[in-house]
Every structure is written in C-alpha cells, then in structure tokens.
Write a protein that holds these residues in place. Structure first.
Motif, short mmCIF file in Angstrom:
data_model
loop_
_atom_site.label_atom_id
_atom_site.label_comp_id
_atom_site.label_asym_id
_atom_site.label_seq_id
_atom_site.Cartn_x
_atom_site.Cartn_y
_atom_site.Cartn_z
N PHE A 47 0.85 -1.20 0.00
CA PHE A 47 0.00 0.00 0.00
C PHE A 47 0.89 1.26 0.00
CE2 PHE A 47 -2.21 3.37 2.33
CZ PHE A 47 -3.35 3.50 1.56
N ALA A 48 1.89 1.29 0.90
CA ALA A 48 2.75 2.47 1.00
C ALA A 48 3.53 2.66 -0.31
CB ALA A 48 3.71 2.33 2.17
N HIS A 49 4.03 1.55 -0.87
CA HIS A 49 4.76 1.63 -2.15
C HIS A 49 3.87 2.26 -3.24
CE1 HIS A 49 7.11 0.32 -5.64
NE2 HIS A 49 5.99 -0.21 -6.12
N GLU A 50 2.62 1.82 -3.28
CA GLU A 50 1.70 2.35 -4.32
C GLU A 50 1.38 3.82 -4.07
OE1 GLU A 50 -1.52 -0.44 -4.14
OE2 GLU A 50 -0.46 -1.90 -5.40
N ARG A 51 1.15 4.20 -2.80
CA ARG A 51 0.81 5.60 -2.51
C ARG A 51 1.99 6.50 -2.87
NH1 ARG A 51 -2.90 4.70 -4.14
NH2 ARG A 51 -3.15 6.94 -4.26
N PHE A 52 3.20 6.09 -2.47
CA PHE A 52 4.37 6.94 -2.73
C PHE A 52 4.65 7.04 -4.23
CE2 PHE A 52 5.06 7.11 1.74
CZ PHE A 52 5.88 8.21 1.95
N THR A 53 4.63 5.90 -4.93
CA THR A 53 4.98 5.97 -6.35
C THR A 53 3.91 6.75 -7.12
OG1 THR A 53 4.12 3.72 -6.59
CG2 THR A 53 6.49 3.97 -6.47
N GLY B 15 3.14 12.34 -10.03
CA GLY B 15 2.63 13.70 -10.25
C GLY B 15 3.66 14.78 -9.95
N ALA B 16 4.90 14.38 -9.70
CA ALA B 16 5.99 15.33 -9.39
C ALA B 16 7.07 15.19 -10.47
CB ALA B 16 6.54 15.00 -8.01
N PRO B 17 8.02 16.12 -10.49
CA PRO B 17 9.07 16.04 -11.54
C PRO B 17 10.09 14.93 -11.27
CG PRO B 17 9.41 17.96 -10.15
CD PRO B 17 8.14 17.34 -9.67
N VAL B 18 9.60 13.70 -11.30
CA VAL B 18 10.44 12.54 -10.96
C VAL B 18 10.54 11.60 -12.17
CG1 VAL B 18 10.61 10.48 -9.50
CG2 VAL B 18 9.87 12.66 -8.52
N ALA B 19 11.76 11.32 -12.59
CA ALA B 19 11.96 10.43 -13.73
C ALA B 19 11.98 8.97 -13.29
CB ALA B 19 13.26 10.78 -14.44
N GLU B 20 12.70 8.69 -12.21
CA GLU B 20 12.95 7.29 -11.83
C GLU B 20 12.79 7.10 -10.32
OE1 GLU B 20 16.92 6.60 -13.24
OE2 GLU B 20 16.41 7.43 -15.18
N VAL B 21 12.33 5.93 -9.96
CA VAL B 21 12.19 5.58 -8.54
C VAL B 21 12.87 4.24 -8.31
CG1 VAL B 21 10.56 4.86 -6.74
CG2 VAL B 21 10.06 6.88 -8.13
N ALA B 22 13.71 4.19 -7.27
CA ALA B 22 14.25 2.91 -6.79
C ALA B 22 13.55 2.64 -5.46
CB ALA B 22 15.76 3.01 -6.59
N SER B 23 12.68 1.65 -5.44
CA SER B 23 11.91 1.33 -4.24
C SER B 23 12.29 -0.04 -3.71
CB SER B 23 10.41 1.34 -4.55
OG SER B 23 9.66 0.75 -3.49
N GLU B 24 12.28 -0.16 -2.39
CA GLU B 24 12.55 -1.48 -1.80
C GLU B 24 11.57 -2.51 -2.35
OE1 GLU B 24 12.03 -1.84 2.46
OE2 GLU B 24 12.63 -3.94 2.42
N GLU B 25 10.38 -2.07 -2.68
CA GLU B 25 9.34 -3.02 -3.07
C GLU B 25 9.24 -3.25 -4.57
OE1 GLU B 25 8.45 -4.69 -0.68
OE2 GLU B 25 8.96 -3.34 0.96
N ALA B 26 10.20 -2.80 -5.34
CA ALA B 26 10.23 -3.08 -6.80
C ALA B 26 11.62 -3.58 -7.17
CB ALA B 26 9.89 -1.82 -7.59
N GLU B 27 11.65 -4.62 -7.96
CA GLU B 27 12.93 -5.26 -8.33
C GLU B 27 13.88 -4.28 -9.04
OE1 GLU B 27 13.05 -8.99 -8.26
OE2 GLU B 27 15.21 -8.64 -8.39
N GLY B 28 13.38 -3.63 -10.08
CA GLY B 28 14.23 -2.74 -10.87
C GLY B 28 13.83 -1.29 -10.70
N VAL B 29 14.55 -0.40 -11.41
CA VAL B 29 14.22 1.03 -11.37
C VAL B 29 12.87 1.24 -12.07
CG1 VAL B 29 14.91 3.31 -12.22
CG2 VAL B 29 16.64 1.74 -11.30
#
Ligand SMILES: O=P(O)(O)OC[C@H]1O[C@](O)(COP(=O)(O)O)[C@@H](O)[C@@H]1O
Ligand SMILES: [Mg+2]
Ligand SMILES: [Mg+2]
Length: 350
Positions: free
Chosen positions: A73-79, A84-98
C-alpha cells in the motif's frame, strides 16, 4: 527554514526555501508529494485493525522479505504521488528494478515506502524513508541516477508513524522536523533546527546477533556493557525498536548510537540495511544535524552503490560515539593498549 516560526505549515516552509533558492523548486514539489503520500499512509496506519489486516502477507520482495499489505500500500501511494511530481525514476525497496515515471524529469527518488515492517500489525511505530537525487541515467548507464555517492542527494527525509506522525527533512541546510496536525491534515514545523548531542549513553543494536558479530563490534558492545567499570567510563542504556526510522528519530532527539553491522550470518556480510533508501538518506539527515554516519571505516555519504538494493553496514549517531566505534574498527579502541582487561574472556567473547 531554520528562521521560520515554529508552527509554520510545510508548504509555507517549502515556499520560503524556494524563494531563497529557486534551484529548489522541483525538490520542493517532490517533498510535497512525499508528504501527501505519507498522510495517506498515516491515515490507514492510524485506523489500525479497523483498516483490515495491515500485516496480511503477499509476495516476496527483491530482498527475499515477504511483503505485507502495508508495504505494498505504501509503495503504491508513494509511487503514485511521485508520478505527479518532476520525478523520472524511482528505486523502491518493493520493486525489483528502477521504475520509470516521467521521462526527462530532473529528479529521481530512492524510497523505502514502509520501514520497520516487523512492527506492522502490532501497533508499533513504522516509517517511510526517501532520498532525492538528480536524474543521471543514460542508455549506457541505466542505473546512473542511483550509483553516485550519497553526497549527491539534494534532499532526504523520513516519516515516523508513531504516536504522532512526523516528517524529518533536510534540503541540505540543517535538519528540521514537522509534525502532522491530524485535525487539519497537514505538517507543521515543530523542530526548526535538530542538533544531535555529541556524546550520549544509549546504544541500539539487535543483540540477538551477538555471536555472529565481527571482533570490533563485539569489543565495542562488550565495553558498553562493562559500563563505568570499563574503558568507556560510563554506564549505557540500550534501546532497539526494530524500526530504523524510530531509532533514528530517538537518536536525533536525545543522542546515542545505532549499529546494524555486517555479521557472520548467511547474506548478512553487509548487514541488513540498504544503502540507497535507508543508509544514505539517514546519513544525510544525521550529518545535517551534526551527527555522524559510517559503515565502520567509511563515511556513508561517500559510498557508491553498484545495484539499487545493495546493503551496507550502518552506524550512526552522536559524533563522539560514532568516532569511538570507528576506533574499534581501526584497532585503536581505548582498551586495545590495556591487554589484561581487553584480553579477558568477556560476556560477548568466545
Ligand atoms: O529484525 P532486525 O534484524 O532487528 O532488523 C531490523 C531492521 O530492519 C528494518 O526493519 C529493515 O527495514 P524494512 O522493514 O524496510 O525491510 C529496519 O527498520 C530495522 O532497523
Ligand atoms: Mg527499511
Ligand atoms: Mg521497507
């Protein structure tokens, strides 16, 4: 931000930071997105069991940990907020790749959406951690946004969902804490200038791993346990909350030292905590509050990741205490020259 009045709203503080440095405009948008996601997560956590089984188990994540409902849930809310922000890439503990969000956007974010997962479902504090970096990937270097040292971070923060929900933030000019005003649904500045005391008498470590620790850690903790009768000349208290953000929050407010070293268990040579979305943001916040953060020998902020889920031994806290631990790693600990005491068979020594 340090000059702003206690009680100022987060958005007013971010606007003031941007007014002082227009280069922070995009960073401020990303921080605002993280804050918005944190409020959604806080609302669900605050409902506890009324929100369902927050600890319900699902898939395994990249590190082999079983994901709980709240991790996902937290991973989905944050991503979603970061989309909606000027973000190109996210490295999350809960996703295998970028994760690729907005191609060409100037910033990238490393996140631990839900830190302290073993505390989910037992009404204990958990958190979220983020570090904001300039986007630097290229077709030749797809991990480029995340492989630079932690000194490249433009901002970092963590949220603690405890009795109160708080956001500890640095934009590179000191560390501030904001507290969620649940009545109005927004964060307000409560600690404009966090300063970690240089010396303290509290350490945090998971002592159940003692038999697996390397000699420097064994020697240091053994000397803490000897208290005023040992070479460290003071009695220590111990705390371990099982949630990095909660331990970090305590260290920021009343000092002490936190250790998650590498140890002899299979897969734990580099400890448990991840460089990009746990150690580096915490290190940035600690240094901005006058504290230290090392892996035993190196400053955490100087270490470069080679993969997004890479682990690193993490020791942070009051400057004098971190320097003391570094001496044990360097073989320069206070007891090293006093062989009769140091050589004794001790509590932790086999
Ligand atoms: O269970 P252990 O080995 O004491 O580890 C506790 C540590 O692991 C963590 O829970 C790791 O973070 P995640 O919950 O995000 O995987 C830290 O918050 C905490 O300090
Ligand atoms: Mg974590
Ligand atoms: Mg996590």
């Amino acid at each position: 931000m340090e000059s702003l009045e206690i009680g100022s709203r987060l958005d007013a503080c971010l606007a003031a930071a941007v007014a002082a440095d227009a280069g922070l405009a995009d960073v401020a948008k990303v921080v605002a997105a993280c804050a918005a996601a944190a409020i959604e997560v806080s609302t669900v956590i605050g409902r506890g069991a009324l929100a369902g089984d927050l600890a319900a188990q699902g898939e395994q994540n990249s590190d082999g940990d079983v994901q709980k409902f709240l991790d996902v849930f937290a991973h989905e809310r944050f991503t979603e907020a970061l989309r909606g922000a000027p973000v190109a890439e996210v490295a999350s503990e809960e996703a295998e790749g970028v994760m690729l969000l907005n191609a060409g956007a100037p910033l990238s974010v490393a996140i631990d959406p839900l830190d302290g997962s073993s505390n989910i479902g037992v009404n204990m504090a958990v958190g979220s951690i983020f570090g904001i970096r300039p986007t630097a990937s290229s077709p030749e270097n797809p991990l480029g946004s995340f492989t630079g040292p932690g000194t490249l971070q433009l901002a970092a923060g963590f949220v603690t969902y405890g009795p109160a929900t708080s956001l500890v933030l640095t934009l590179g000019q000191g560390t501030q804490t904001f507290t969620l005003d649940r009545a109005e649904g927004g964060f307000r500045l409560t600690h404009p200038r966090m300063e970690v005391v240089a010396s303290a008498k509290e350490y945090a470590i998971n002592a159940s791993n003692a038999r697996h620790w390397d000699p420097p850690v064994k020697a240091y903790i053994e000397d803490c346990l000897r208290g005023a009768e040992g070479p460290l000349d003071k009695d220590f208290n111990m705390r371990w909350l099982g949630s990095l953000v909660s331990d970090a929050q305590r260290v920021l407010l009343r000092g002490g030292v936190f250790l998650y070293p590498g140890d002899g268990r299979k897969g734990y040579a580099q400890g448990r905590l991840r460089l990009l979305y746990e150690a580096a943001p915490i290190a940035f916040l600690m240094e901005q509050a006058g504290a230290g953060a090392i892996d035993g020998e190196r400053r955490i902020l100087d270490i470069c990741a080679t993969g997004i889920h890479e682990r690193v031994p993490l020791i942070f806290g009051s400057a004098d205490e971190v320097a003391c631990v570094a001496k044990y790693y360097g073989g320069r600990n206070p007891a090293a020259g006093r062989s009769p005491l140091f050589g004794q068979r001790g509590l932790m020594r086999s």
